[in-house]
Design an enzyme around this catalytic site. Structure first.
Site, PDB file in Angstrom:
ATOM      1  CD  GLU A 178       6.128  16.615 -23.161  1.00 55.79           C
ATOM      2  OE1 GLU A 178       5.417  17.447 -22.580  1.00 55.79           O
ATOM      3  OE2 GLU A 178       5.646  15.682 -23.840  1.00 55.79           O
TER       4      GLU A 178
ATOM      5  CG  HIS B 111       0.020  16.183 -24.412  1.00 56.76           C
ATOM      6  ND1 HIS B 111       0.798  17.319 -24.497  1.00 56.76           N
ATOM      7  CD2 HIS B 111       0.804  15.246 -23.835  1.00 56.76           C
ATOM      8  CE1 HIS B 111       1.988  17.067 -23.984  1.00 56.76           C
ATOM      9  NE2 HIS B 111       2.019  15.821 -23.573  1.00 56.76           N
TER      10      HIS B 111
ATOM     11  CG  ASN C  75      -2.962  17.059 -20.566  1.00 64.15           C
ATOM     12  OD1 ASN C  75      -1.934  16.421 -20.370  1.00 64.15           O
ATOM     13  ND2 ASN C  75      -4.030  16.957 -19.787  1.00 64.15           N
TER      14      ASN C  75
ATOM     15  NE  ARG D  56      -4.089  -1.956   1.828  1.00 66.17           N
ATOM     16  CZ  ARG D  56      -4.027  -3.013   2.636  1.00 66.17           C
ATOM     17  NH1 ARG D  56      -3.152  -3.051   3.602  1.00 66.17           N
ATOM     18  NH2 ARG D  56      -4.869  -4.005   2.472  1.00 66.17           N
TER      19      ARG D  56
ATOM     20  CE  LYS E  99       4.379  17.685 -14.127  1.00 66.71           C
ATOM     21  NZ  LYS E  99       4.382  16.499 -14.916  1.00 66.71           N
TER      22      LYS E  99
ATOM     23  CD  GLU F  53      -4.588  16.214 -15.979  1.00 61.67           C
ATOM     24  OE1 GLU F  53      -3.481  15.697 -15.800  1.00 61.67           O
ATOM     25  OE2 GLU F  53      -5.297  16.008 -16.978  1.00 61.67           O
TER      26      GLU F  53
ATOM     27  CG  HIS G  15       4.660  11.598 -25.553  1.00 58.72           C
ATOM     28  ND1 HIS G  15       3.293  11.513 -25.695  1.00 58.72           N
ATOM     29  CD2 HIS G  15       4.894  12.595 -24.670  1.00 58.72           C
ATOM     30  CE1 HIS G  15       2.740  12.425 -24.918  1.00 58.72           C
ATOM     31  NE2 HIS G  15       3.682  13.092 -24.286  1.00 58.72           N
TER      32      HIS G  15
ATOM     33  CE  LYS H  87      -1.335  13.511 -14.640  1.00 56.73           C
ATOM     34  NZ  LYS H  87      -1.622  14.084 -15.975  1.00 56.73           N
TER      35      LYS H  87
ATOM     36  CG  HIS I 154      -2.235  11.595 -26.285  1.00 49.80           C
ATOM     37  ND1 HIS I 154      -2.847  12.098 -25.164  1.00 49.80           N
ATOM     38  CD2 HIS I 154      -0.979  11.312 -25.918  1.00 49.80           C
ATOM     39  CE1 HIS I 154      -1.985  12.119 -24.177  1.00 49.80           C
ATOM     40  NE2 HIS I 154      -0.841  11.649 -24.596  1.00 49.80           N
TER      41      HIS I 154
ATOM     42  NE  ARG J 206      -0.115  16.752 -13.052  1.00 47.61           N
ATOM     43  CZ  ARG J 206       0.512  15.929 -12.223  1.00 47.61           C
ATOM     44  NH1 ARG J 206       0.230  15.953 -10.937  1.00 47.61           N
ATOM     45  NH2 ARG J 206       1.432  15.090 -12.663  1.00 47.61           N
TER      46      ARG J 206
HETATM   47  N1  GLY Z   1       2.786  15.133 -17.929  1.00 44.28           N
HETATM   48  C1  GLY Z   1       1.603  15.816 -17.549  1.00 44.28           C
HETATM   49  C2  GLY Z   1       1.330  15.813 -16.093  1.00 44.28           C
HETATM   50  O1  GLY Z   1       2.140  15.366 -15.314  1.00 44.28           O
HETATM   51  O2  GLY Z   1       0.298  16.244 -15.658  1.00 44.28           O
END
Ligand code: GLY
Length: 367
Positions: A191, A254, A251, A127, A233, A243, A271, A149, A258, A247
Site C-alpha cells: 500500500e 485493486h 484502488n 447513531r 492518503k 470516493e 490483501h 471507511k 481483488h 479517492r
Molecule cells: N483504502 C482505500 C480508501 O480508503 O479509499
C-alpha cells in the site's frame, strides 16, 4: 533524503469545519492527544485483537486509567474472519450492557480488521459515537485508519456492509510496527508503494534509494516512510471524502488484486500480496497505453515484495471472470486505475479484454 517535519500532525480537512488530526507520537502521548481532540475522560470502549492485546493491552489500559478514563476492553480473535456480523454483535452487546451514552468513544487498537469493525460499531451505535483510531499495522497506519471507511464482510464478499464514519483522532505510534509479523510488514509495503506510484514520484525515488532498509524495517526509515505515505492518503481523502473521483485512485492495483485474492481463495494471499500482483498488472497495462511509463523501474520494487508462489493451476480466465463478477454485483463498470507516469494516476474504463489478459500474464509470470 525526505525532508519532512514529523512533529506536525497531519490534518484531514473534509470541509464545513470537519477536521481531525493524525498525531505521530509515542503511545504515552495518547491521553493528551485525546483531550486535544475534544474528548473528556470517562468511559471508553476499546476494541482490540488477541495478537495486539498481548503486546499493548495493559499499557494502553494503564495510560488511559492514569488520565481518568474508565476503559472497557473487548479482545476479539485476530484475523479477517472477525470482520463479521457475529463480532459486530459482540461489540453492540458489550457496549449496550455497559450503558454507554453518545459521548462514549470507541477506540480501535489494532490493524485494518479491528479499525473497520470498531469504526462500523462506532458509526451505528446510538447513531454515531466518537471514534479514535490507534492503528497498529502498516496498512492501517498509512491507509485504512484514515478517511472514515468502516464496515464488515458478508459471505457474498468483502466490505459489503459499512458506513463512512470519520474518526475524531488517528494516533500513530510507528514503534508499534516492530511487533508486526514480517508477512504483515511486507503486505503493508504494497500500500505504501501504491501511494507513491499514484501520487508522489519523489517519494518513490526515496524508497528506491532506501529499499533494503525499508524491506528490513530499519528504525531509521520507518517513521519517514509512514508519515509520507499517510500524508498522501490525507491529501486524497480531504479532497474526495466519499470516493466520487480522486479517492478512486487509491484502488490502483485493486481491480486485479481483488480478483486474484478471490480466485486464489481468501486467506491464501494477504490483501497486500494480491495488490502487489495487481499493481504489476496495472503498471504493465499503463505501459501499453503510455510508452513513457517506466515499467522496469516500478517492477524492480514490486518484484522484491516477498510473495507466496502462485499455483500454476490458477488460470487467467478464472481471474478475469472474478473481476467481471465483482463489478456486476456492484452494478458498476469495470474501471482501471492506470499511470501516465510514476506518480501520475488516472481512472479509465477504456480497456479491452486482451489488455487485461496481457497484464495478468505479465504479473503472474506466464509467457
Ligand atoms: N483504502 C482505500 C480508501 O480508503 O479509499
Amino acid at each position: 533524503m525526505l525532508i519532512q517535519d514529523r512533529s506536525k500532525p497531519l490534518i484531514v480537512d473534509l470541509g464545513d469545519e470537519r477536521t481531525y488530526e493524525l498525531v505521530f507520537s509515542g503511545l504515552v502521548r495518547l491521553p493528551d492527544a485525546m483531550r486535544r481532540a475534544g474528548l473528556r475522560p470517562g468511559p471508553v470502549l476499546i476494541i482490540t485483537d488477541t495478537h495486539v492485546a498481548s503486546h499493548y493491552r495493559s499499557r494502553v489500559d494503564a495510560l488511559l486509567k492514569g488520565d481518568g478514563w474508565d476503559p472497557l476492553i473487548l479482545t476479539l480473535p485476530a484475523g479477517e474472519a472477525t470482520k463479521s456480523p457475529k463480532h459486530l454483535q459482540a461489540i453492540y452487546d458489550a457496549a449496550l450492557a455497559w450503558q454507554i451514552d453518545r459521548k462514549t468513544p470507541i477506540l480501535a487498537l489494532g490493524g485494518g480488521v479491528i479499525g473497520d469493525l470498531a469504526g462500523f460499531a462506532a458509526g451505528t451505535l446510538l447513531r454515531g459515537l466518537p471514534f479514535v483510531q490507534v492503528p497498529t499495522s502498516l496498512i492501517a497506519q498509512v491507509d485504512s485508519a484514515i478517511g472514515g471507511k468502516t464496515g464488515i464482510n458478508h459471505e457474498v464478499g468483502k466490505n459489503l456492509i459499512g458506513v463512512f464514519h470519520q474518526p475524531r483522532l488517528v494516533f500513530i505510534d510507528t514503534h508499534l510496527l516492530f511487533t508486526l509479523p514480517r508477512r504483515e510488514w511486507h503486505s503493508g509495503l504494497a500500500e505504501v508503494v501504491k501511494h507513491a506510484l499514484i501520487k508522489d514520484e519523489a517519494f518513490f525515488a526515496w524508497m528506491e534509494s532506501e529499499w533494503p532498509r525499508i524491506l528490513a524495517r530499519h528504525p531509521e526509515v520507518v517513521p519517514d516512510l509512514v508519515y509520507r505515505a499517510a500524508s498522501i492518503k490525507v491529501r486524497v481523502v480531504s479532497r474526495d471524502e466519499k470516493e466520487a473521483g480522486e479517492r478512486m485512485l487509491l484502488n490502483f492495483g485493486h481491480t486485479f488484486g481483488h480478483a486474484l485474492e478471490k480466485s486464489l481463495g481468501y486467506g491464501t494471499f494477504t490483501h497486500g500480496e494480491a495488490v502487489t500482483l495487481g499493481m504489476l498488472a496495472a503498471v504493465h497495462m499503463s505501459r501499453r497505453f503510455h510508452r513513457q511509463v517506466d515499467l522496469p523501474r516500478a517492477e524492480a520494487i514490486l518484484r522484491q515484495i516477498p510473495l507466496p508462489p502462485v499455483p500454476s493451476s490458477l488460470g487467467l480466465p478464472v481471474v478475469r471472470e472474478a473481476m467481471l463478477a465483482d463489478k456486476k454485483k456492484e452494478g458498476s463498470q469495470l474501471r482501471f486505475i492506470l499511470l501516465r507516469n510514476i506518480g501520475q494516476a488516472y481512472v479509465t474504463a477504456d480497456v479491452k479484454g486482451h489488455d487485461v489478459d496481457a497484464a495478468l500474464a505479465f504479473a503472474l509470470g506466464r509467457p
